[in-house]
Scaffold this active site. Structure first.
Site, mmCIF file in Angstrom:
data_model
loop_
_atom_site.group_PDB
_atom_site.id
_atom_site.type_symbol
_atom_site.label_atom_id
_atom_site.label_comp_id
_atom_site.label_asym_id
_atom_site.label_seq_id
_atom_site.Cartn_x
_atom_site.Cartn_y
_atom_site.Cartn_z
ATOM 1 N N GLU A 1 0.100 -1.179 5.665
ATOM 2 C CA GLU A 1 1.166 -0.753 6.581
ATOM 3 C C GLU A 1 1.027 0.721 6.905
ATOM 4 O O GLU A 1 1.242 1.149 8.031
ATOM 5 C CB GLU A 1 2.539 -1.026 5.957
ATOM 6 N N ASP B 1 0.828 -1.211 0.000
ATOM 7 C CA ASP B 1 0.000 0.000 0.000
ATOM 8 C C ASP B 1 0.856 1.253 0.000
ATOM 9 O O ASP B 1 2.021 1.235 0.411
ATOM 10 C CB ASP B 1 -0.952 0.012 1.206
HETATM 11 ZN ZN LIG Z 1 6.824 1.894 4.042
#
Ligand SMILES: [Zn+2]
Length: 418
Positions: A183, A88
């Site tokens: 994340e 992401d």
């Molecule tokens: Zn990162």
């Protein structure tokens, strides 16, 4: 003695393809992953791994892609190691329609981005860029971030896997690969099944400058201080009404400005950081982030804030103060220190790749912070990317190749030392 350099790998082609897929995660979401478009790249990675010959590559219902490069050494005792990267990109800047631009043999001039000439990478402002003259630099085109965070890490792990499969003469133990969603919204490890991943140790490929090994992160808590007032019709409120908004405002105005704040600290200094106020007359909740490299430092800061809050409330008879602290993540140094070989092998791998390693401390967390405390000690290695979460994000192709080499050498070193 440095081992000869690898020939060019597929890392650049892979990187250019992955960044064009929009995988931006979202802060407020009822789904996991937070945005379903992340699954497009995750599915593509599982597919590419299978096409490479990694038979067990699969994407699970949460989005995680796990895969194995089987051992090709007769030694039975080589520990299973893992490499992890997140697909992401940050909610801070658009990740839709990324148009990567490769500046081959960059001459050292400021880089003006074509789709918005007001966005300029100025050499005098970016010392790490000044060290890259002659190298190939990839930027976005001016309207979006680039997504080197962390598609550089994804491309490096993929290129290293491909290289190892094509070079069976490089002996290694079982190598696990993990690609994760979310994340950037602090949830990359949320459903990560450490047991099923099955590695003894892992490395996130999610750092920045060439040679960096992050061996420390912040320890982090969030704190909510709730001021309780007393609400009554304001026309008849004399000597009765207590306005919690005014108490909270007094508390906020007492917070330190020239120290203990993100805007006035760097290096190893922690901070307290108000990020949200939920206010009405009856009760006002102030949410703060607390950061320090030492857990004891967190507790000192929390005690200090509680004192400030109670002092602020003292002037309002009948007011109340409630304090809640929630642990976010902890400095993974304490998990890594009992296994010095994890970081030592990474340093050795970098040296063999012709890179000078240095220890770093992240003023933030990584997926590795949580994974380490979930039983998978996981330091963070460089990817070659810089200026993350911004339209002036960039990555050096030569440094991405060095990261690929580092992964290949690491696999070999764990086998040699077993
Ligand atoms: Zn990162």
């Amino acid at each position: 003695m440095p081992t000869p350099l690898l020939t060019r790998t597929s890392v650049l082609e892979r990187f250019l393809s992955y960044v064009q897929i929009d995988t931006q995660s979202a802060e407020r979401s009822d789904t996991y992953p937070s945005t379903l478009k992340q699954l497009v790249l995750l599915d593509q990675l599982a597919e590419e791994l299978r096409a490479m010959g990694v038979a067990d590559a699969t994407r699970d219902e949460h989005g995680y892609v796990f895969a194995t490069l089987p051992a090709n050494t007769p030694k039975p005792n080589v520990p299973v190691i893992g490499f992890i990267a997140h697909v992401d990109t940050s909610p801070d800047a658009s990740g839709a329609g990324v148009r990567p631009v490769v500046h081959r043999g960059w001459s050292g001039q400021d880089i003006v981005l074509p789709d918005d000439p007001s966005v300029v990478l100025r050499v005098k402002d970016i010392p790490a860029l000044a060290r890259q003259i002659g190298n190939d630099i990839v930027t976005a085109s001016g309207k979006t971030l680039l997504g080197a965070d962390d598609k550089a890490g994804v491309a490096e792990i993929m290129a290293a896997a491909e290289y190892l499969l094509k070079h069976p003469e490089i002996q290694h133990g079982p190598v696990r690969i993990g690609f994760t969603p979310d994340e950037e919204v602090g949830a990359g490890a949320k459903y990560f099944d450490v047991k099923r991943f099955g590695a003894r140790f892992a490395y996130t490929m999610d750092g920045e400058e060439r040679g960096g090994i992050d061996v420390e992160t912040f320890s982090a808590d969030s704190m909510t201080i709730t001021f309780k007032g007393f609400v009554i019709h304001p026309g008849y409120a004399k000597d009765k009404l207590v306005n919690s908004i005014k108490i909270a405002a007094e508390f906020i105005s007492r917070l330190p400005r020239d120290r203990m704040s993100p805007e006035t600290t760097d290096g190893r200094d922690g901070y307290v950081h108000p990020i949200d106020v939920d206010a009405d007359v009856d009760r006002t909740a102030v949410r703060l982030l607390i950061r320090d490299f030492a857990t004891a430092g967190l507790q000192e800061k929390e005690a200090y804030l509680e004192r400030l809050a109670r002092q602020a409330a003292e002037g309002w008879p009948g007011a109340g103060v409630e304090v809640q602290v929630v642990e976010s993540y902890r400095n993974f140094k304490e998990v890594l220190d009992p296994h010095p070989e994890i970081v030592e092998n990474a340093r050795e791998a970098m040296r063999r790749a012709g890179v000078t390693p240095y220890d770093g401390a992240i003023r933030g967390g990584t997926d590795g912070s949580r994974l380490s405390f979930m039983g998978l000690p996981t330091p963070n290695l460089f990817t070659g990317g810089h200026n993350y979460h911004s339209r002036i994000e960039w990555v050096s192709v030569q440094d991405m190749e060095k990261a690929v080499e580092t992964i290949v050498h690491l696999c070999r070193i764990w086998e040699e030392k077993a």
